[in-house]
Scaffold this motif. Structure first.
Motif, PDB file in Angstrom:
ATOM      1  N   ASP A  89     -33.907 -64.164   0.941  1.00 38.09           N
ATOM      2  CA  ASP A  89     -33.145 -64.590  -0.398  1.00 38.09           C
ATOM      3  C   ASP A  89     -33.631 -63.112  -0.892  1.00 38.09           C
ATOM      4  O   ASP A  89     -35.158 -62.955  -0.399  1.00 38.09           O
ATOM      5  N   SER A  90     -32.698 -62.493  -1.402  1.00 36.39           N
ATOM      6  CA  SER A  90     -33.040 -61.212  -1.365  1.00 36.39           C
ATOM      7  C   SER A  90     -34.007 -60.519  -2.708  1.00 36.39           C
ATOM      8  O   SER A  90     -34.748 -59.914  -2.830  1.00 36.39           O
ATOM      9  N   GLN A  91     -34.048 -61.083  -3.578  1.00 35.00           N
ATOM     10  CA  GLN A  91     -35.030 -61.135  -4.956  1.00 35.00           C
ATOM     11  C   GLN A  91     -36.857 -61.478  -4.456  1.00 35.00           C
ATOM     12  O   GLN A  91     -37.310 -60.973  -4.530  1.00 35.00           O
ATOM     13  N   ILE A  92     -36.475 -63.224  -3.816  1.00 31.95           N
ATOM     14  CA  ILE A  92     -38.000 -63.706  -3.876  1.00 31.95           C
ATOM     15  C   ILE A  92     -38.807 -62.235  -2.707  1.00 31.95           C
ATOM     16  O   ILE A  92     -39.605 -62.641  -1.812  1.00 31.95           O
ATOM     17  N   ARG A  93     -37.807 -62.033  -1.271  1.00 32.19           N
ATOM     18  CA  ARG A  93     -38.182 -61.249   0.056  1.00 32.19           C
ATOM     19  C   ARG A  93     -38.863 -59.866  -0.805  1.00 32.19           C
ATOM     20  O   ARG A  93     -40.343 -59.785  -0.120  1.00 32.19           O
ATOM     21  N   TRP A  94     -38.697 -59.505  -1.836  1.00 31.48           N
ATOM     22  CA  TRP A  94     -39.027 -58.337  -2.286  1.00 31.48           C
ATOM     23  C   TRP A  94     -40.921 -58.986  -3.074  1.00 31.48           C
ATOM     24  O   TRP A  94     -41.982 -57.767  -2.390  1.00 31.48           O
ATOM     25  N   LEU A  95     -41.231 -59.831  -2.270  1.00 38.08           N
ATOM     26  CA  LEU A  95     -42.493 -60.255  -2.885  1.00 38.08           C
ATOM     27  C   LEU A  95     -43.367 -60.966  -1.575  1.00 38.08           C
ATOM     28  O   LEU A  95     -44.787 -60.865  -2.108  1.00 38.08           O
ATOM     29  N   PRO A  97     -42.112 -58.613   1.611  1.00 34.45           N
ATOM     30  CA  PRO A  97     -41.643 -59.965   2.695  1.00 34.45           C
ATOM     31  C   PRO A  97     -42.453 -60.402   3.723  1.00 34.45           C
ATOM     32  O   PRO A  97     -42.839 -59.917   4.539  1.00 34.45           O
TER      33      PRO A  97
END
Lengths: 431, 431
Positions: A89-95, A97
């Motif tokens: 997931d492109s947004q959650i990956r930020w957390l 990765p």
């Protein structure tokens, strides 16, 4: 069959009251699970969890709640795709990765999906996986970032060459069980007499390897290790575990002091992120054993993902790969790690203990033997005798070996009454 | 002065509506902040945040809520101790250690404490830090797992040798500002004409370096890079950023195709966890530039902690260290990274952009120049022209350089009206 609902639970056991599970970095754990139930549109359920040691379990539950919308409607017949929904997931990956709280939560969800799929198939997970073709297994893996060490084609070749012997190994492992070692004797908070007694008991129970926690105080370590060695005799392997306590030079120095008691491996000598540090320690201990051979280096329970395992193998930093069922992204990422380890000829000896980690990870080792590495040489699964009574299909240990699981599913389902009693903070156990 | 209260906020900006911030891995970010206000017993406030790109920001806020009890009552005159409270908690450590959501939240809290301390001292953070003695600076760092690469004594020597020139460099950097490059021209979602226009504008505005996003489609990359090079001419550096899109061999191949347009560095060519992969890519590109020299390798915005940075330096895997103000554990861990980079002679060019990252990280580069590396050679701070209007002390850019911050604190305080309007999901911006 598609995912209809996801429900999450914060489950904690007050284990710190007895110093069970105490080590040099974790003096007072309350073994906990961020637990998830996935329900399919036909009403069937899969249960999964990630393991924590108390505080912060609620953050993992919040992460499960954040991930749940991504899998509502997901096709449960495509568990490679299911896994990638959670890790790409492109947004959650930020957390991440692919590390920390979000990855722990992904593990719980992915494992729940596998529990559901293997139950639906009427097979224990290890049999379910071992019935898949090499192509199907390769397709379960996220190959991104792995191809410099192992390509999908090379993995397929490896699985294909193990294919012929599957039935024979499956029969064999049902008969003899998978070797286990016990950590229950060696917690750091236990008094010497308790270690003596438990170490002797372990040998009497058929274990050929035990593990001691070290790293808080060198004088204590020497005394405890000497007593444990005297208790079990020279023929039983004693692994020791520093739980990330040391810097590189300190690890080599400390291990040189403990070497006369013949440690089989040193586990987590330093930061689980320090690939080059482990390589330096392994080199520093290459001739440190009493017979002039190596003291082995083991790590993995805190290795964040397949990319870290890849590098530990590429760098020659470990002798023993200690994957964990719930730290990386569940069954799929652990298949990647089993394939990498097999490609490098390095044994996998899973981390277990905690809450339900034994129940889950045994399936991965049985699958490894039947369909991946095809070997039991120096392979052994950790065993800790805690909290099994809370599971509907607890592990069965006989004469120092895990018996092959027979119940359908991933053995990751807690008893309903335990989910109520140990719910945090509202359960009766916390009143 | 001790911590009395901690309050947390989920702040999100709907940036995905304009494709601002779009790249090969992050097509539709909603720039967000898990924001925290720390209040001392005398009523003074410190503000800090960690940056995310949308979904999952609520998990970071949950992590802040989990960490808050650890710092209530903490002594704000001992920020080394404050930092260690957050990263050494024996139960929470299991959720990393020192990575992912819990570490992002630790960053926010630690940065808030530094905002408070430097405001109380009446100085901008960079000046506040630059006034500390080498011993005081060394004591701010958590040295665990670093001593095989850099000891506290060696760090003290490094800081001491930079001590004499502090006043002169401080004066110099106030006069000329700290060099900046702009990423605002090169987002992947922008049409070619917009890139042309913004690239020309950047040069007209005084920037000597710009950055383009690449990695989604090679044909598009060649066309966009060629146009950008034509727009800025040969004398302006163009860095390119693949945002972790490639495997190792793919990175080398793709970069070989883009090499004729003379990239200054390739940023995040592969997984941010892949130290050995970056080393292989760097070796593969050592003679790839049009003049036969290297294409530099840069990474760091997703490097989880000081132990990863240590290894990137030990392995010769990077030419450029791109620390982030809010990914590792705040000011303290970034001081460790500045010291490591200085010891290896590798320039630090911080990641910035997002929400408030420019505001925060400029202080670290000014401090690096005045008190640590003492050098501006090939040092440059990323600049992105978004969302500065929400801060009480926004960055000031003139002729392609960050002006030295003059307001007391860490420049991490959002305007009260922005905290209300962009509160998620209840704020007016989300109705």
């Amino acid at each position: 069959m598609r995912v209809a609902t996801v429900s999450t639970h914060d489950i904690r056991f007050p284990t710190s009251r007895e110093l069970d599970g105490s080590d040099a970095m974790n003096p007072d754990p309350d073994y906990s699970a961020a637990y998830v139930v996935v329900t399919a549109d036909d009403g069937s359920e899969g249960h999964g969890f990630t393991f924590t040691i108390g505080r912060g379990n609620e953050v993992c539950r919040a992460a499960l709640d954040a991930l749940a919308p991504l899998v509502i409607g997901a096709d449960l017949s495509d568990l490679g795709g299911f896994s990638r929904r959670l890790t790409h997931d492109s947004q959650i990956r930020w957390l991440g990765p692919e590390k920390g709280v979000m990855h722990l939560a992904a593990a719980a969800l992915i494992n729940a999906a596998w529990d559901l799929a293997s139950r639906t198939a009427g097979k224990p997970l290890w049999e379910f996986l071992s019935g898949k073709s090499p192509d199907e297994i390769v397709d379960l893996v996220d190959w991104r970032y792995l191809t410099d060490a192992l390509t999908p084609n090379a993995a397929r070749d490896l699985l294909t060459s193990a294919f012929a012997g599957r039935a024979e190994r499956s029969q064999h492992i049902r008969e003899i069980g998978y070797p286990a070692y016990t950590t229950s004797a060696g917690w750091l908070g236990y008094p010497d007499e308790k270690i003596d007694r438990l170490a002797r008991q372990a040998v009497a129970d058929g274990f050929r390897q035990i593990k001691l926690k070290v790293g808080a105080d060198q004088t204590d370590d020497v005394r405890r290790f000497a007593r444990a060695r005297a208790a079990v005799g020279p023929g039983v392997r004693i692994a020791i575990d520093a739980n990330q306590r040391w810097d590189v030079a300190e690890a080599i120095d400390w291990m040189t002091v403990l070497a006369p008691y013949d440690p089989w491996w040193i586990e987590e000598p330093t930061s689980p992120d320090d690939i080059l540090g482990h390589a330096a320690i392994r080199q520093g201990l290459a001739k440190a054993a009493p017979d002039g051979g190596p003291i082995r280096v083991a790590t993995g329970e805190h290795a964040a993902n397949r990319i870290m395992f890849k590098q530990f193998l590429q760098a020659g930093a470990v002798d023993v790969v200690q994957l964990d069922a719930c730290r990386v992204a569940g069954v799929n990422e652990n298949i990647a790690i089993l394939l990498l380890a097999a490609a490098y000829g390095t044994p996998v000896c899973p981390h277990a203990g905690g809450v339900g980690l034994c129940e889950a990870v045994q399936h991965l080792s049985f699958f490894d033997y039947v369909a991946v590495s095809g070997s039991l040489d120096d392979r052994i699964i950790e065993y800790v005798d805690h909290l099994h009574e809370h599971f509907t299909d607890p592990v069965v240990i006989e004469r120092g070996a895990y018996r092959a699981p027979t119940a359908p599913g991933f053995s990751t389902r807690m008893r309903p009454e335990s989910l109520v009693r140990y719910a945090y903070p509202e359960g009766a156990a916390w009143n």
